[in-house]
Design an enzyme around this catalytic site. Sequence first.
Site, PDB file in Angstrom:
ATOM      1  N   SER B  93       0.830  -1.207   0.000  1.00  0.00           N
ATOM      2  CA  SER B  93       0.000   0.000   0.000  1.00  0.00           C
ATOM      3  C   SER B  93       0.869   1.264   0.000  1.00  0.00           C
ATOM      4  O   SER B  93       1.582   1.510  -0.952  1.00  0.00           O
ATOM      5  CB  SER B  93      -0.953  -0.046   1.198  1.00  0.00           C
ATOM      6  OG  SER B  93      -1.857   1.025   1.145  1.00  0.00           O
ATOM      7  N   HIS B 202      -8.652   0.536  -0.584  1.00  0.00           N
ATOM      8  CA  HIS B 202      -8.329  -0.438  -1.631  1.00  0.00           C
ATOM      9  C   HIS B 202      -9.554  -1.177  -2.154  1.00  0.00           C
ATOM     10  O   HIS B 202      -9.546  -2.394  -2.311  1.00  0.00           O
ATOM     11  CB  HIS B 202      -7.253  -1.424  -1.157  1.00  0.00           C
ATOM     12  CG  HIS B 202      -5.971  -0.749  -0.806  1.00  0.00           C
ATOM     13  ND1 HIS B 202      -5.182  -0.150  -1.760  1.00  0.00           N
ATOM     14  CD2 HIS B 202      -5.366  -0.524   0.383  1.00  0.00           C
ATOM     15  CE1 HIS B 202      -4.138   0.403  -1.166  1.00  0.00           C
ATOM     16  NE2 HIS B 202      -4.222   0.202   0.134  1.00  0.00           N
TER      17      HIS B 202
END
Lengths: 87, 408
Positions: B93, B202
């Site tokens: 991430s 996400h």
Amino acid sequence: MRTENSQLPQDIIRGYIMDNVSLPDLDDNFDIFDAGIVNSLFAIELMTFLEKAFSIKVTMEDLDMENFKSVNATSDFVLQKKGVQSA
Amino acid sequence: MKKIALLFPGVGSQYVGMSKSLYDNFPIFRETVDQAGDILKMDVSQLFFSPEKKEELNKLENAQVVLLTASIATYRVFMQEIGIQPHFCMGHSLGEYSALCAAGVIRFPDALKLVRDRALVVNEAAARIDGTMMWVVNLDVEILEEVCRDVSEEGGEIYISAYDSPAQASISGVTGVLMKAAKKLEEKGAIVYPLKLNGPFHCPLMKEASDKMKPLLQQYNYEKPGYTVIANRNAVPYKGAESVVDNLSLQLISPIRWKASVDYLLEQGTGTAIEIGPKNVLKFLMAKNTDAVKTYTTDSVKDMETISNEMLLDEDEYLNVIGKCLGAAVSTRNRCHDNNVYEEKVIKPYREVEALYNKFVESGTPPGKDHVKTAVRMLHAVLPAKEVPRDEQEYWYDKVVGNKIINF
């Protein structure tokens, strides 16, 4: 209350924690999370171990870290779970 | 030679007092923290170390800036002290920004501004949704996908937001829907662990943030990667600077394909990984995916020493390695039948290193790094000249240095 192999839950839990974090000695009331020795990843590993070792199911309601902060707290949690589940 | 990957952690790996011994011992670490503070006009070191700032540190906008800074500071210490060139970089991430920065794609000052802005757009989008994330552990991903599909069909928004290992993933969605799914997942045997995050990251619920991130990303120039960087959204290497805008904006609405990224590392022959930054989350995930990759952490001076001791060839071993190069050069079968080539490309370079070796043995003086380099280069020239098959060559190259690396 004793488990199948007649070891106390405290002994099994203490053994698991000491095998997985390098500690020479572990007091049963020592708060391993507060001391920063372990983190949430370890908590999940510990829960996975408890599920297998004591045939219990850990659910979201159980995720209070108070339940897993020390050997004694974890042991109390397991006994309470076993009591509830076998009742 | 097994390949090396650097792994960069994401939000969640920050903690008060992180990497303190690196900060205390390496000026380059401190300079990097100060540099971040100057660029963002904030006291970054306070966020690293001040217990009173714990709450501040865990705010997304601070956590992202601090983790990027910690990773880049650690990367600079690593390069200065260990100096091993990696083959791959990838980050989880936010860590993808650190990976791109380490690979020279994004300049550090630009990366700092980008991750600060990323937190703002993400927070803004998250504020409009009552959503969060949960880890789902000990359940096959196929079963998780099935449960998510069932819950979606009943009208709830739920997505898999990270595929971390064969039996660990995270889900994102509307809070009530996640709670409903959690019950079903627990019935199937999973441990469900709510993450203290203020948004469903996400996944497609972050579309607004993704759309806003794109023009922000377009403001900067990007360089060609110095090492192969693997993208979260598709587990595919960045093609070049032009992949940055798409990969990083789409990252916000795509699941993190960490398991597939680890599989890519394995396919490419990676044997060692180094987690660059605080804590050990990615080391943990690596172990959940494979036992073929040994992972090191870099949160302290002690960690750096372990890497140095275990990975780098020690000076005491130099003479031994030169000897092994000579041994490997003579003990391989010759398949070259041109005597002139053999004389020029095998005998001559071999004799030179042999003379060097004898000189050091006789005089008792220790060889230097350059001499080892000469011997290793000789072997890399002699084995192809003897037409030794490629896989046998690799065997010998590995054997002469054991599992160590010579950082020339």
